[in-house]
Design an enzyme around this catalytic site. Structure first.
Site, short mmCIF file in Angstrom:
data_model
loop_
_atom_site.label_atom_id
_atom_site.label_comp_id
_atom_site.label_asym_id
_atom_site.label_seq_id
_atom_site.Cartn_x
_atom_site.Cartn_y
_atom_site.Cartn_z
N LYS A 258 -2.37 6.71 -3.87
CA LYS A 258 -3.35 7.32 -3.56
C LYS A 258 -2.98 8.70 -4.43
CE LYS A 258 -3.82 5.33 0.69
NZ LYS A 258 -2.72 4.75 1.12
N ASP B 17 0.81 -1.23 -0.11
CA ASP B 17 -0.56 -0.19 0.04
C ASP B 17 1.18 1.27 -0.34
OD1 ASP B 17 -2.64 0.98 0.65
OD2 ASP B 17 -1.57 2.51 1.81
N TYR C 299 3.41 9.82 0.38
CA TYR C 299 4.94 9.08 1.93
C TYR C 299 5.82 9.42 1.15
CZ TYR C 299 0.22 6.98 2.43
OH TYR C 299 -1.75 5.93 3.35
N HIS D 151 -7.64 9.76 -2.20
CA HIS D 151 -6.77 10.31 -0.51
C HIS D 151 -7.97 10.95 0.37
CE1 HIS D 151 -2.77 9.15 1.75
NE2 HIS D 151 -3.36 9.47 2.89
C1 1BO Z 1 -2.14 11.57 5.19
C2 1BO Z 1 -1.71 10.31 5.09
C3 1BO Z 1 -3.12 9.46 6.09
C4 1BO Z 1 -2.83 8.10 5.50
O1 1BO Z 1 -2.67 7.59 4.38
#
Ligand code: 1BO
Length: 309
Positions: free
Chosen positions: A80, A46, A51, A113
């Protein structure tokens, strides 16, 4: 060691019910973690553009393809769409950047996201001088229409949402030509998301639990009731919590960069919890949300501002 169970998305595709989370895994350590995870048997990774470690994840994937451990079709890769790329003309560009980072030709699953859009083509958290984040009024339903096109082009196998509440999912469903297959949300015994999961089941949407082990400050892992269950099943509290999600029909994506913990998190396919114990763990809920995303407060599409679930 049992086999990783799968879930079936509403488009007929199977997805592993377990995978590796990479949020908060540092660029210097995530590549080794991904390689170790694949060696252990993990098949779902994932990821997310925000990130900041997709390139390193991509290097690890390349290494595991090159040494013959796995082929592309053996893996299930999620990423995402970040909040600064919601504007319809930017969605394809954002996906292509992610594919390029990961060194892949397609994603297995691409999620919006967050429902909130931020000012486009600026830094990831565009801020005013006073520190507040600059929002954009792009509506996520328009971003969704672009996600559908990218799926039709073959760049994504499945599409879904993350951090959306019930009302926001309903808005997407009302305009969708392609239904979301998945909703990824924070989910653990202190925030069990039962109402949202029930709603998603009624719409044939599979839920993925992120931060399944809580905040990482060991509060949840030290819970005496969980320790008792761990003793009963001859497992660790972490293994009980991960199995809890699988036994509820969810996907679970624990994060770790430590090989022994990656291994321990994987050892949950040789047992299951009784219905009674799942129901017992459900009673631990205390609305213990960890990630509020304060940076999005005041945004018309912030998902956690009212009493909505
Ligand atoms: C800002 C990241 C939240 C979790 O995917």
């Amino acid at each position: 060691m049992g086999k990783i169970p799968t879930v079936k998305f509403n488009n007929g595709r199977e997805y592993p019910a377990f995978g590796l989370g990479t949020w908060k895994s540092q660029p210097g350590e995530v590549a080794q973690a991904v390689k170790d995870a694949i060696d252990i048997g993990y098949r779902q990774i994932d990821c997310a553009w925000i990130y900041g470690n997709e390139k390193e994840v991509g290097e690890a994937l390349k290494a595991k393809f090159s040494d013959g451990t796995v082929k592309r079709e053996d893996l299930y890769i999620t990423s995402k769409l970040w909040n600064t790329f919601h504007r319809p003309d930017l969605v394809s560009k954002a996906l292509k950047e992610t594919l390029n980072n990961l060194g892949l030709e397609y994603l297995d699953l691409y999620l919006i996201h967050w429902p909130m859009a931020y000012k486009e083509e600026a830094e990831s958290f565009p801020r005013r001088e006073d520190g507040t984040v600059i929002f954009s009024d792009v509506d996520y339903v328009d971003s969704w229409k672009e996600m559908e096109k990218l799926q039709q082009q073959g760049l994504i196998k499945s599409i879904g949402l993350s951090n959306f509440n019930k009302r926001q999912i309903e808005r997407v469903l009302a305009i969708a030509k392609v239904k979301p297959v998945n909703l990824q949300v924070e989910c653990h015994p202190y925030l069990n998301q039962s109402k949202l999961i029930e709603f998603c089941k009624s719409k044939d949407i599979i839920v993925t639990a992120y931060s399944p082990l809580g905040s990482g400050d060991a509060k949840l892992l030290d819970d005496p009731k969980l320790k008792e269950l761990a003793t009963k099943y001859k497992k660790t509290p972490a293994q009980i919590i991960l199995r809890y999600q699988i036994d509820r029909g969810n996907i679970v994506i624990p994060k770790s960069v430590t090989k022994s913990r990656l291994q321990q998190n994987f050892e949950i396919f040789d047992f299951s919890l009784t219905k009674e114990d799942v129901a017992y763990i459900d009673t631990f809920d205390c609305n213990g949300r960890i990630l509020l995303l304060n940076a999005g407060y005041g945004h018309q599409h912030h998902p956690f501002q009212n009493d909505e679930f």
